[in-house]
Write an enzyme that holds these catalytic residues in place. Structure first.
Site, PDB file in Angstrom:
ATOM      1  N   THR A  66      40.695  31.447  35.229  1.00 32.56           N
ATOM      2  CA  THR A  66      39.997  32.551  34.539  1.00 32.56           C
ATOM      3  C   THR A  66      39.179  31.974  33.386  1.00 32.56           C
ATOM      4  O   THR A  66      39.550  30.953  32.824  1.00 32.56           O
ATOM      5  CB  THR A  66      41.062  33.515  33.972  1.00 32.56           C
ATOM      6  OG1 THR A  66      41.670  34.179  35.060  1.00 32.56           O
ATOM      7  CG2 THR A  66      40.489  34.539  33.006  1.00 32.56           C
ATOM      8  N   GLY A 123      46.322  33.830  32.082  1.00 32.76           N
ATOM      9  CA  GLY A 123      47.668  33.681  32.624  1.00 32.76           C
ATOM     10  C   GLY A 123      48.041  34.955  33.363  1.00 32.76           C
ATOM     11  O   GLY A 123      47.194  35.839  33.543  1.00 32.76           O
ATOM     12  N   ARG A 166      44.616  45.442  42.945  1.00 36.75           N
ATOM     13  CA  ARG A 166      45.319  45.055  41.721  1.00 36.75           C
ATOM     14  C   ARG A 166      44.308  44.815  40.590  1.00 36.75           C
ATOM     15  O   ARG A 166      43.316  44.121  40.769  1.00 36.75           O
ATOM     16  CB  ARG A 166      46.123  43.786  41.983  1.00 36.75           C
ATOM     17  CG  ARG A 166      46.907  43.242  40.779  1.00 36.75           C
ATOM     18  CD  ARG A 166      46.140  42.190  40.020  1.00 36.75           C
ATOM     19  NE  ARG A 166      46.962  41.488  39.044  1.00 36.75           N
ATOM     20  CZ  ARG A 166      46.480  40.630  38.142  1.00 36.75           C
ATOM     21  NH1 ARG A 166      45.183  40.388  38.094  1.00 36.75           N
ATOM     22  NH2 ARG A 166      47.267  40.029  37.293  1.00 36.75           N
ATOM     23  N   VAL A 167      44.568  45.381  39.443  1.00 39.19           N
ATOM     24  CA  VAL A 167      43.734  45.128  38.264  1.00 39.19           C
ATOM     25  C   VAL A 167      44.603  44.428  37.232  1.00 39.19           C
ATOM     26  O   VAL A 167      45.717  44.863  36.950  1.00 39.19           O
ATOM     27  CB  VAL A 167      43.174  46.449  37.684  1.00 39.19           C
ATOM     28  CG1 VAL A 167      42.370  46.174  36.425  1.00 39.19           C
ATOM     29  CG2 VAL A 167      42.295  47.147  38.724  1.00 39.19           C
ATOM     30  N   GLY A 168      44.077  43.341  36.681  1.00 39.99           N
ATOM     31  CA  GLY A 168      44.841  42.570  35.703  1.00 39.99           C
ATOM     32  C   GLY A 168      44.516  42.960  34.269  1.00 39.99           C
ATOM     33  O   GLY A 168      44.031  44.064  33.988  1.00 39.99           O
ATOM     34  N   ASP A 169      44.787  42.048  33.376  1.00 35.24           N
ATOM     35  CA  ASP A 169      44.590  42.289  31.939  1.00 35.24           C
ATOM     36  C   ASP A 169      43.151  42.092  31.496  1.00 35.24           C
ATOM     37  O   ASP A 169      42.723  42.657  30.478  1.00 35.24           O
ATOM     38  CB  ASP A 169      45.470  41.331  31.132  1.00 35.24           C
ATOM     39  CG  ASP A 169      45.114  39.873  31.431  1.00 35.24           C
ATOM     40  OD1 ASP A 169      45.093  39.494  32.627  1.00 35.24           O
ATOM     41  OD2 ASP A 169      44.827  39.117  30.487  1.00 35.24           O
TER      42      ASP A 169
HETATM   43  N1  ASP Z   1      44.800  36.967  33.463  1.00 36.74           N
HETATM   44  C1  ASP Z   1      44.233  36.909  34.781  1.00 36.74           C
HETATM   45  C2  ASP Z   1      44.746  38.072  35.580  1.00 36.74           C
HETATM   46  O1  ASP Z   1      45.935  38.323  35.566  1.00 36.74           O
HETATM   47  C3  ASP Z   1      44.527  35.640  35.521  1.00 36.74           C
HETATM   48  C4  ASP Z   1      44.429  34.348  34.754  1.00 36.74           C
HETATM   49  O2  ASP Z   1      44.095  34.344  33.580  1.00 36.74           O
HETATM   50  O3  ASP Z   1      44.704  33.293  35.356  1.00 36.74           O
HETATM   51  O4  ASP Z   1      43.984  38.699  36.277  1.00 36.74           O
END
Ligand code: ASP
Length: 307
Positions: A176, A227, A204-207
């Site tokens: 990322t 992360g 799926r939606v992340g942060d």
């Molecule tokens: N934070 C990102 C997510 O969960 C993934 C990442 O930073 O590696 O979508």
């Protein structure tokens, strides 16, 4: 006011053999952001210029070269935010666009909304003139085939609960991108872009596209998280840092406290970058690697794999 910018290329274990490419890519991206800031440009323009280069670099998990979901598609998340009036724009689950961060910026500048998702985000992007672009690279596709075979070969029972699988394959995480900057007028901005976690369920939606979770800017700091996004969502990590700085804590202390709570509560594999209003860039992570690069004041860009 002193200017500064910091960028990351994702917390995780970096893919062996591509350290130099990651650091070079980050240094080049920060150099682009730096040139915006030193000629008096805004933090917003600087973080966008930085993230666009990282999205275009297939080494990173954002834009071209983003990781694929379980179905084999790239669903991209991005967010941009600036301190002035907490202006924010974001997209999630966006497919077939080259630079999601620029679409997020258009959401901020051209609509009354903060976050557009999926098909609606795509229609908006096309209406704003963003052409069709396939972000899937042969490298990521081969990677996807290999991981998916391992996952399904294990009986397939992991597909709904991936965390243990990814824990035993840390080389699958990371990539990322994010950037945080302060400009000569004292405005702060942050931008984050990702393909999310590898083999995620469709939808799926992340942060990363969520203000206060994976990306945040206010008068006290600009920050980007990376992360496993579910931990960042549960802790609202970037907002949690901002609250501490607002109460008078230094940025370093605030970041370390938030990360240590993430360790204590979830053993979370996450990393953070941020810059404060005084122009001090900081990076910390709980993963083996988090390539990052930065510059401050009159300094030249520096890059390293670990903080
Ligand atoms: N934070 C990102 C997510 O969960 C993934 C990442 O930073 O590696 O979508």
């Amino acid at each position: 006011m002193p200017v500064a910018l910091i960028a990351h290329g994702g917390a995780g274990r970096w893919r062996p053999g591509s350290d130099a490419d990651a650091l070079e890519g980050l240094r080049a991206a920060v150099t682009a952001g730096r040139s915006v800031l030193v000629r008096g440009g805004s933090a917003l323009d600087a973080v966008c210029a930085t993230v666009v280069l990282l999205e275009d670099n297939p080494v990173f998990n954002a834009g071209t070269g983003a990781v694929l979901n379980l179905d084999g598609a790239c669903e991209l998340d991005a967010c941009v935010m600036e301190s002035a009036q907490a202006r924010v724009g974001a997209v999630s689950g966006l497919q077939r666009v080259r630079n999601p961060i620029l679409v997020a910026r258009k959401v901020m500048e051209e609509t009354d909304h903060a976050l557009l998702t999926g098909e609606g985000a795509l229609r908006f992007a096309r209406a704003m003139g963003f052409g069709d672009h396939d972000p899937v690279t042969p490298d990521r596709q081969a990677d996807w085939r290999d991981k998916r075979a391992k996952l399904l070969g294990d009986g397939g029972g992991h597909t709904l609960r991936m965390r243990e699988f990814l824990r035993s394959h840390p080389e699958y995480a990371g990539g990322t991108v994010g950037a945080a900057a302060v400009d000569a007028n004292g405005l702060l901005a942050a931008a984050t872009s990702t393909g999310g976690v590898t083999l995620k369920l469709a939808g799926r939606v992340g942060d990363s596209p969520i203000p206060g979770a994976g990306n945040y800017a206010c008068a006290h700091l600009a920050a980007s998280a990376t992360g496993t996004g579910e931990f960042v969502l549960r802790s609202l990590a970037t907002r949690a840092m901002a609250e501490r700085v607002e109460r008078g804590m230094t940025l370093v202390a605030a970041m370390e406290e938030v990360l240590s709570a993430l360790g204590r509560d979830y053993d979370a594999d996450v990393g953070l970058i941020a810059v404060d209003a005084l122009g001090a860039p900081v990076a910390r992570h709980r993963t083996p690697d988090m390539p990052h690069a930065w510059f401050a004041g009159a300094g030249e860009p520096l890059a390293r794999m670990r903080a």
